[in-house]
Design a protein around this motif. Structure first.
Motif, short mmCIF file in Angstrom:
data_model
loop_
_atom_site.label_atom_id
_atom_site.label_comp_id
_atom_site.label_asym_id
_atom_site.label_seq_id
_atom_site.Cartn_x
_atom_site.Cartn_y
_atom_site.Cartn_z
N PRO A 59 6.00 -45.90 -151.55
CA PRO A 59 7.32 -46.07 -152.19
C PRO A 59 7.32 -47.02 -153.39
CG PRO A 59 7.28 -47.11 -150.02
CD PRO A 59 6.01 -46.32 -150.14
N TRP A 60 6.54 -48.04 -153.39
CA TRP A 60 6.38 -48.93 -154.56
C TRP A 60 5.00 -49.57 -154.52
CZ3 TRP A 60 10.62 -49.98 -151.16
CH2 TRP A 60 10.34 -50.93 -150.16
N ARG A 61 4.65 -50.17 -155.63
CA ARG A 61 3.30 -50.71 -155.72
C ARG A 61 3.09 -51.86 -154.76
NH1 ARG A 61 5.73 -52.90 -160.51
NH2 ARG A 61 5.44 -55.18 -160.67
N GLN A 62 1.83 -52.14 -154.47
CA GLN A 62 1.49 -53.11 -153.43
C GLN A 62 1.97 -54.51 -153.77
OE1 GLN A 62 0.30 -52.45 -150.56
NE2 GLN A 62 -1.04 -54.04 -149.76
N LYS A 63 1.79 -54.94 -155.04
CA LYS A 63 2.08 -56.33 -155.41
C LYS A 63 3.07 -56.39 -156.56
CE LYS A 63 -2.41 -58.32 -154.06
NZ LYS A 63 -1.88 -59.39 -153.21
N GLY A 64 3.70 -57.54 -156.69
CA GLY A 64 4.49 -57.82 -157.88
C GLY A 64 5.96 -57.48 -157.80
N THR A 65 6.41 -56.84 -156.73
CA THR A 65 7.83 -56.47 -156.65
C THR A 65 8.65 -57.52 -155.92
OG1 THR A 65 7.56 -55.27 -154.56
CG2 THR A 65 7.19 -54.03 -156.60
N GLY A 66 8.01 -58.38 -155.15
CA GLY A 66 8.74 -59.37 -154.36
C GLY A 66 9.19 -58.82 -153.00
N ARG A 67 8.96 -57.54 -152.81
CA ARG A 67 9.35 -56.94 -151.53
C ARG A 67 8.14 -56.84 -150.60
NH1 ARG A 67 12.52 -51.72 -153.81
NH2 ARG A 67 10.76 -51.81 -155.27
N ALA A 68 8.43 -56.56 -149.33
CA ALA A 68 7.34 -56.43 -148.36
C ALA A 68 6.49 -55.21 -148.68
CB ALA A 68 7.92 -56.32 -146.95
N ARG A 69 5.23 -55.29 -148.28
CA ARG A 69 4.32 -54.16 -148.50
C ARG A 69 4.82 -52.92 -147.74
NH1 ARG A 69 -1.06 -57.28 -146.69
NH2 ARG A 69 0.40 -57.86 -145.06
N ALA A 70 4.75 -51.77 -148.32
CA ALA A 70 5.16 -50.51 -147.68
C ALA A 70 4.24 -49.40 -148.14
CB ALA A 70 6.62 -50.18 -148.02
N GLY A 71 3.77 -48.61 -147.21
CA GLY A 71 2.87 -47.51 -147.55
C GLY A 71 3.51 -46.14 -147.39
N SER A 72 4.64 -46.08 -146.65
CA SER A 72 5.28 -44.79 -146.40
C SER A 72 6.74 -45.01 -146.01
CB SER A 72 4.56 -44.03 -145.28
OG SER A 72 5.28 -42.89 -144.89
N ILE A 73 7.59 -44.12 -146.43
CA ILE A 73 9.00 -44.22 -146.03
C ILE A 73 9.21 -43.66 -144.62
CG2 ILE A 73 9.84 -44.09 -148.40
CD1 ILE A 73 10.63 -41.17 -147.84
N ARG A 74 8.15 -43.16 -143.99
CA ARG A 74 8.24 -42.63 -142.63
C ARG A 74 7.62 -43.58 -141.60
NH1 ARG A 74 12.03 -40.42 -144.44
NH2 ARG A 74 12.07 -38.24 -145.08
N SER A 75 7.49 -44.84 -141.98
CA SER A 75 7.03 -45.87 -141.04
C SER A 75 8.05 -46.02 -139.90
CB SER A 75 6.86 -47.20 -141.77
OG SER A 75 6.80 -48.27 -140.85
N PRO A 76 7.60 -46.34 -138.70
CA PRO A 76 8.56 -46.57 -137.60
C PRO A 76 9.56 -47.68 -137.88
CG PRO A 76 6.33 -46.32 -136.76
CD PRO A 76 6.21 -46.41 -138.25
N LEU A 77 9.27 -48.53 -138.86
CA LEU A 77 10.20 -49.61 -139.20
C LEU A 77 11.36 -49.12 -140.06
CD1 LEU A 77 7.59 -52.37 -140.15
CD2 LEU A 77 8.61 -51.91 -137.93
N TRP A 78 11.23 -47.95 -140.62
CA TRP A 78 12.24 -47.43 -141.54
C TRP A 78 13.17 -46.45 -140.83
CZ3 TRP A 78 11.66 -46.95 -147.35
CH2 TRP A 78 10.86 -47.98 -147.88
N ARG A 79 14.39 -46.41 -141.35
CA ARG A 79 15.35 -45.40 -140.88
C ARG A 79 14.83 -44.02 -141.27
NH1 ARG A 79 19.67 -42.55 -143.01
NH2 ARG A 79 21.38 -42.14 -141.56
N GLY A 80 14.81 -43.10 -140.29
CA GLY A 80 14.28 -41.76 -140.54
C GLY A 80 12.78 -41.67 -140.37
N GLY A 81 12.17 -42.78 -139.94
CA GLY A 81 10.73 -42.77 -139.75
C GLY A 81 10.33 -42.23 -138.38
N GLY A 82 9.06 -42.30 -138.09
CA GLY A 82 8.56 -41.81 -136.81
C GLY A 82 8.90 -42.75 -135.67
N VAL A 83 8.60 -42.33 -134.45
CA VAL A 83 8.88 -43.12 -133.25
C VAL A 83 7.57 -43.62 -132.68
CG1 VAL A 83 9.87 -43.07 -130.93
CG2 VAL A 83 10.93 -41.75 -132.77
N THR A 84 7.54 -44.91 -132.37
CA THR A 84 6.35 -45.50 -131.78
C THR A 84 6.35 -45.32 -130.27
OG1 THR A 84 6.37 -47.19 -133.52
CG2 THR A 84 4.97 -47.60 -131.61
N PHE A 85 5.30 -44.73 -129.73
CA PHE A 85 5.15 -44.54 -128.28
C PHE A 85 6.35 -43.79 -127.68
CE2 PHE A 85 2.92 -48.72 -128.97
CZ PHE A 85 1.66 -48.16 -129.05
N GLY A 86 6.88 -42.83 -128.41
CA GLY A 86 7.99 -42.04 -127.91
C GLY A 86 7.54 -41.01 -126.89
#
Length: 210
Positions: free
Chosen positions: A64-91
């Motif tokens: 979703p955005w570059r690794q460094k320089g944005t001031g936001r947390a690192r993110a590799g996918s918008i489908r992370s279990p931490l995100w709304r609409g993401g996958g389910v962990t151990f579902g």
């Protein structure tokens, strides 16, 4: 040997019936009946519940955005279990919940459960013989004559189910009807009262005696 009072359609005593079933020892009875009940409930589960992991949710392939320089947390996918609409962990995933129990143990548990309901059992002679046509009101009146309250759950055990009996009882919410050959632990334990036809009791003695 257990003796039961047999009632007729009018609620009067019409004799006695006896049956003898081999039951579990008192110290083991509760355990084996519990195992049989849990097995029946487990085997009734479909086990089709399923949720998607982050690998199965559509989208999320681009970072979703570059690794460094944005001031936001690192993110590799918008489908992370931490995100709304993401996958389910151990579902949940489809699985088989069924459990095994030896045939001899199952039958012993059923005999034990049935014999334990003696105080709540009403044996009826020629059940439904006087039902010339389907009439729910007549069945309700008969239940009342046998001392069964309108709010009590009733298990009706018959040898053969006639059309008149079937049509007369199917609209009574708290009455469940089964054949003697389909006896099971959950239905026997769940009901407040057991209404058993005399010929059905003889069939139970014959089928489940071993």
């Amino acid at each position: 040997m257990v003796n039961c009072v047999v009632k007729n359609w009018q609620g009067e005593d019409a004799g006695e019936a006896s049956f003898e079933l081999k039951v579990a020892k008192p110290e083991n009875a509760e355990h084996i009946v519990h195992r049989a009940a849990v097995r029946q409930l487990n085997n009734a589960r479909q086990g089709t519940a399923s949720s998607k992991t982050r690998a199965e949710v559509r989208g999320g392939g681009r970072k979703p955005w570059r690794q460094k320089g944005t001031g936001r947390a690192r993110a590799g996918s918008i489908r992370s279990p931490l995100w709304r609409g993401g996958g389910v962990t151990f579902g949940p995933k489809p699985r088989d919940y069924s459990t095994k129990m030896n045939r001899k143990e199952r039958r012993l548990a059923l005999r034990t459960a049935f014999s334990s309901r003696l105080e709540d059992m009403i044996v009826v002679e020629n059940f439904g013989a006087e039902l010339e046509r389907p009439k729910t009101k007549e069945v309700l009146a008969a239940l009342e004559r046998w001392g069964i309250g309108s709010d009590e759950k009733v298990l009706l055990i018959l040898k053969e189910v006639s059309d008149n009996v079937n049509l007369s009882t199917r609209n009574i919410a708290k009455v469940k009807m089964i054949k003697a050959t389909n006896l099971n632990v959950i239905d026997v334990l769940h009901a407040n009262k057991l209404v058993v036809a005399k010929d059905a009791l003889e069939q139970i003695q014959e089928v489940y005696s071993d």
